[in-house]
Every structure is written in structure tokens, then in C-alpha cells.
Scaffold this active site. Structure first.
Site, PDB file in Angstrom:
ATOM      1  CB  SER A  62      -0.830  -0.053   1.328  1.00  0.00           C
ATOM      2  OG  SER A  62      -1.705   0.994   1.463  1.00  0.00           O
TER       3      SER A  62
ATOM      4  CE  LYS B 158      -4.795   0.230   0.250  1.00  0.00           C
ATOM      5  NZ  LYS B 158      -5.626  -0.550   1.410  1.00  0.00           N
TER       6      LYS B 158
ATOM      7  CE  LYS C 183      -4.012   3.824   2.368  1.00  0.00           C
ATOM      8  NZ  LYS C 183      -5.275   3.385   2.854  1.00  0.00           N
TER       9      LYS C 183
ATOM     10  CG  ASP D 170      -8.004   2.694   0.593  1.00  0.00           C
ATOM     11  OD1 ASP D 170      -9.097   3.205   0.593  1.00  0.00           O
ATOM     12  OD2 ASP D 170      -7.239   1.996   1.548  1.00  0.00           O
TER      13      ASP D 170
ATOM     14  CD  GLU E 229      -9.105  -0.583   0.567  1.00  0.00           C
ATOM     15  OE1 GLU E 229      -8.146  -0.816  -0.060  1.00  0.00           O
ATOM     16  OE2 GLU E 229      -8.954  -0.578   1.637  1.00  0.00           O
TER      17      GLU E 229
ATOM     18  CG  ASP F  28     -10.699  -0.659   4.978  1.00  0.00           C
ATOM     19  OD1 ASP F  28     -11.125  -1.192   6.072  1.00  0.00           O
ATOM     20  OD2 ASP F  28      -9.621  -0.126   4.724  1.00  0.00           O
TER      21      ASP F  28
ATOM     22  CE  LYS G  98      -7.531  -2.298   6.758  1.00  0.00           C
ATOM     23  NZ  LYS G  98      -7.587  -0.644   6.903  1.00  0.00           N
TER      24      LYS G  98
ATOM     25  N   GLY H 145      -4.491  -4.332   5.969  1.00  0.00           N
ATOM     26  CA  GLY H 145      -3.749  -4.096   7.279  1.00  0.00           C
ATOM     27  C   GLY H 145      -3.678  -2.802   7.536  1.00  0.00           C
TER      28      GLY H 145
HETATM   29  O1  OSB Z   1      -7.218   2.107   4.432  1.00  0.00           O
HETATM   30  O2  OSB Z   1      -6.402   0.083   4.144  1.00  0.00           O
HETATM   31  C1  OSB Z   1      -6.170   1.178   4.848  1.00  0.00           C
HETATM   32  C2  OSB Z   1      -3.104   1.745   6.876  1.00  0.00           C
HETATM   33  C3  OSB Z   1      -3.675   2.446   7.914  1.00  0.00           C
HETATM   34  C4  OSB Z   1      -5.026   2.574   7.956  1.00  0.00           C
HETATM   35  C5  OSB Z   1      -5.825   2.357   6.894  1.00  0.00           C
HETATM   36  C6  OSB Z   1      -5.281   1.793   5.771  1.00  0.00           C
HETATM   37  C7  OSB Z   1      -4.064   1.287   5.801  1.00  0.00           C
HETATM   38  C8  OSB Z   1      -3.163   0.841   4.623  1.00  0.00           C
HETATM   39  C9  OSB Z   1      -2.042   0.304   4.795  1.00  0.00           C
HETATM   40  O3  OSB Z   1      -3.473   1.104   3.543  1.00  0.00           O
HETATM   41  C10 OSB Z   1      -1.992  -1.316   4.754  1.00  0.00           C
HETATM   42  C11 OSB Z   1      -0.809  -1.915   5.335  1.00  0.00           C
HETATM   43  O4  OSB Z   1       0.167  -2.198   4.672  1.00  0.00           O
HETATM   44  O5  OSB Z   1      -0.994  -2.359   6.623  1.00  0.00           O
HETATM   45 MG    MG Z   2      -8.531   0.998   3.108  1.00  0.00          MG
END
Ligand code: OSB
Ligand code: MG
Length: 370
Positions: free
Chosen positions: A135, A161, A163, A188, A213, A238, A262, A290
Site C-alpha cells: 500500500s 495499491k 492511496k 484506496d 476501495e 473497508d 481486517k 492491514g
Molecule cells: O485503508 O487500508 C487502509 C493503513 C492504515 C489505515 C488504513 C489503511 C492502511 C493501509 C496500509 O492501506 C495497509 C498495510 O500495509 O498495513
Molecule cells: Mg482501506
């Protein structure tokens, strides 16, 4: 079985790079680490809470109080026969899923260690390796983004992924897609858009993304169903899926084509497995998200991702993507085929680096059965 003693720790562990989403930025892990002691064994769990209520309502401060004043007294008073009893016990607690999951994860690990069973085995997982990706947070400009993605692709990640947020969405996604035509790519938004952005988001449809996402509000299911009808790319929920019921509602309303599970977000592995089964029944693929967990929380996630319907790559990267030094010995490493190996030793399979954990602990409290 009664829990004799519980150790609660607040940690502060720097990330290799700050992580920026559409709504917040984190430079350190502030996870709460839970250790349950019983029958001469112990189990570990991580509540991956952050400094502010930007992802969900919890923070490391609220989770600490919830654990100390409500959840730990409940668990110390209870006779726990199986890990699922923790979920039953906490069913009357509203919200606070991450705080709850810290204990629930530790209970699964504890039972696994006592019974000599790996967590994956206990959950019914059959995969020996799980596909994973990385991510990538919001970057200052496209050049930097391409450099960052290039490093991850070089490191072996085959799924990325991005952001996204208004002003950082179509262009960066297109730049990555153009540079790597075959890369598995997804985005995401962490709830930053509204239905008014539907036309705008439809521009992502041409980029061959695996999924989009959580584009809309963190507690919405209805508008996501409306948006899904206007997009070809599957929407993945999510934040909106906080319980098995929410998964059922989203599936019934056709609010998403994919679910990010999650376990911390839904209160633990028991609820996560129920959502997995429900999605499988409905033909909805899932993947394991995660929260930038340490090796403790990531081991929990890897075990969960070994279940059958986790067919899409998870946000479970190798330890070095997150930390210079993890709080577990033998941190997770990426296999050349962009997978992580599922531990086969009892419980979650990790050995905690007690020395280093002590060094990064900012607060510690012990609780005993009265
Ligand atoms: O939205 O998936 C999410 C990290 C912290 C809070 C929300 C998210 C995330 C990630 C990181 O996208 C995922 C990871 O590598 O742990
Ligand atoms: Mg997310």
C-alpha cells in the site's frame, strides 16, 4: 480456563516512511500490545490503534482506557473454553473493535500455543503461502510516486495499491498504469469522495484496476450501492464493514464487488471468519487488509489470509516495508513470487523480541485475576 495475568503495552515504533492517506498522516506505530498469561503459556495480540480517530473512532488513548476499565476486567472474570468465547463475551460491548481485537487475537494465539496448533490450522486455512502487495501512501509528486513504486516492484511486489484523494487520483493512477501495464493495481480513497464525484471516479474505469476501495463515507452502504451501478471497476468496502451484519447488508444491497477484511476492524478473527464465509457463499472475493501492524498483528493477518476465499493479494507486506527493526524475531520476508509464507508453528508463530519490545514501550500495566 481462566486468564491469570495480562500485560498491556503502549508502543511507539517509527515507520521507515511516513504513511499518508486522503485524511491523515502517521509517522509511528502506536499499537497496543496485549499479552495474556494462562496455564503457564502466553498469547500475543496487537490492537493497531493510531494517534487520532481518522480511520475509525478509536485512538490509542481510548483503546487503553477501554481495555483497562472494561475489557480486561471482563476477560479476567470469565471462564474461556475456546477463543470464540472472547467474541461472545464482548458481544455486548458497542464499538471499540480494535481494543477488543487485541485481546481476541491474543486468546487465539494462547489456545494455539497450548494445543500445539498453528493459527492458520485453527481457522481452517489451507494455503501455505498468501499473495501480497504493498500500500503506497500519497506522494508529493508523480516522479516521486514512480520512484517509490519502482522500488517496491524491484523488491518483488506484484500488486500495488495507491492511496488517492481529490487532486491525487486519476493522474497518479494513470502514470503507474502506463509505466507498468501488467501490474496488479488498485486504489484506496479512505472515504474522501461523495456521490457528486461519480463522473470523476468513472475515469478510473479505463485503468484496469482490480478495485476501488472505500470511495465514500466510512459508515455508508447505500451510496456505495448507487456508485457501484455507475462504475465498471468493483468497489471494495473497508471502513464500512465493521461486522458480519454489515457485510450481509452490503452484499444484499450490492454495494461492493469485493470486501477488504481486517480482523481488527470487525473485533477479531471470529467475526472475520464469519465475513469470509458469508462472502464466499455470495461469490464475493475478499482480501486481507492491514493497519501497518508490527510483526505480531501481521502474523495474525497472514494466518487469516490462508483461508480459501482470500483470493486477492493482501495488504500484508514484509516487515522491512514498515520498520527498520520489528518487535518480533525472524520478521516476515517477501517470497520471490510476491507471497508471504504462512507460519506453521503453534499459535501465530512469532517469537516476540522482548528486549526490543521493552525499548519501544512507552507505557506498561499489569492486571491480575482478583
Ligand atoms: O485503508 O487500508 C487502509 C493503513 C492504515 C489505515 C488504513 C489503511 C492502511 C493501509 C496500509 O492501506 C495497509 C498495510 O500495509 O498495513
Ligand atoms: Mg482501506
Amino acid at each position: 480456563m481462566y486468564i491469570d495475568r495480562i500485560e498491556l503495552r503502549q508502543i511507539r515504533l517509527p515507520y521507515v516512511t511516513p504513511f499518508e492517506t486522503s485524511g491523515w498522516r502517521e509517522t509511528h506505530s502506536h499499537s497496543i500490545i496485549v499479552q495474556l498469561h494462562a496455564n503457564g503459556a502466553s498469547g500475543w495480540g496487537e490492537a493497531p490503534v493510531a494517534s487520532g480517530p481518522w480511520y475509525n473512532e478509536e485512538t490509542y488513548a481510548t483503546a487503553w482506557v477501554m481495555l483497562r476499565d472494561i475489557l480486561i476486567p471482563m476477560i479476567l472474570a470469565a471462564d474461556i473454553r475456546e477463543p470464540q468465547d472472547v467474541d461472545r463475551l464482548f458481544a455486548r460491548v458497542r464499538g471499540n473493535h480494535m481494543a477488543r481485537s487485541g485481546i481476541e487475537f491474543a486468546a487465539w494465539d494462547l489456545f494455539g500455543r497450548i494445543n500445539g496448533q498453528s493459527l492458520a490450522q485453527m481457522l481452517g486455512g489451507s494455503r501455505t503461502t498468501v499473495p501480497v502487495g504493498v500500500s503506497v501512501g500519497v506522494q508529493p509528486d508523480i516522479d516521486t510516486l514512480l520512484r517509490v513504486v519502482n522500488d517496491y516492484v524491484d523488491a518483488g511486489y506484484r500488486r500495488v495499491k495507491l492511496k488517492i484523494k481529490p487532486g491525487w487520483d486519476i493522474e497518479p493512477a494513470r502514470a503507474v498504469r502506463t509505466t507498468w501495464p501488467d501490474l496488479k493495481l488498485q486504489v484506496d480513497a479512505n472515504s474522501i469522495y461523495t456521490l457528486d464525484h461519480a463522473e470523476h471516479l468513472a475515469q478510473l474505469d479505463g485503468l484496469d484496476l482490480l478495485l476501488i476501495e472505500q470511495p465514500l463515507a466510512h459508515n455508508d452502504i447505500i451510496d456505495h450501492a448507487k456508485l457501484q451501478r455507475r462504475l465498471h471497476t468493483p468497489i471494495c468496502l473497508d471502513e464500512s464493514i465493521v461486522s458480519p451484519d454489515h457485510a450481509r447488508w452490503a452484499i444484499e444491497l450490492q454495494a461492493c464487488g469485493v470486501i477488504n477484511i481486517k480482523p481488527c476492524r470487525v473485533g477479531g478473527l471470529t467475526a472475520a471468519c464469519q465475513i469470509h464465509a458469508m462472502a464466499q457463499q455470495a461469490g464475493i472475493p475478499v482480501w486481507c487488509g492491514g493497519m501497518l501492524e508490527t510483526g505480531i498483528g501481521r502474523a495474525t493477518n497472514v494466518a487469516l489470509a490462508s483461508l480459501d476465499n482470500f483470493t486477492l493479494p493482501g495488504d500484508i507486506s514484509a516487515s522491512r516495508r514498515y520498520f527498520y527493526r520489528d518487535i518480533v524475531l525472524s520478521p516476515l520476508e517477501l517470497n520471490p513470487d510476491s507471497t508471504l509464507s504462512v507460519p506453521t508453528t503453534p499459535g501465530n508463530g512469532v517469537t516476540v523480541d522482548q528486549h526490543y519490545l521493552d525499548r519501544v514501550t512507552t507505557m506498561r500495566q499489569e492486571f491480575r485475576r482478583p
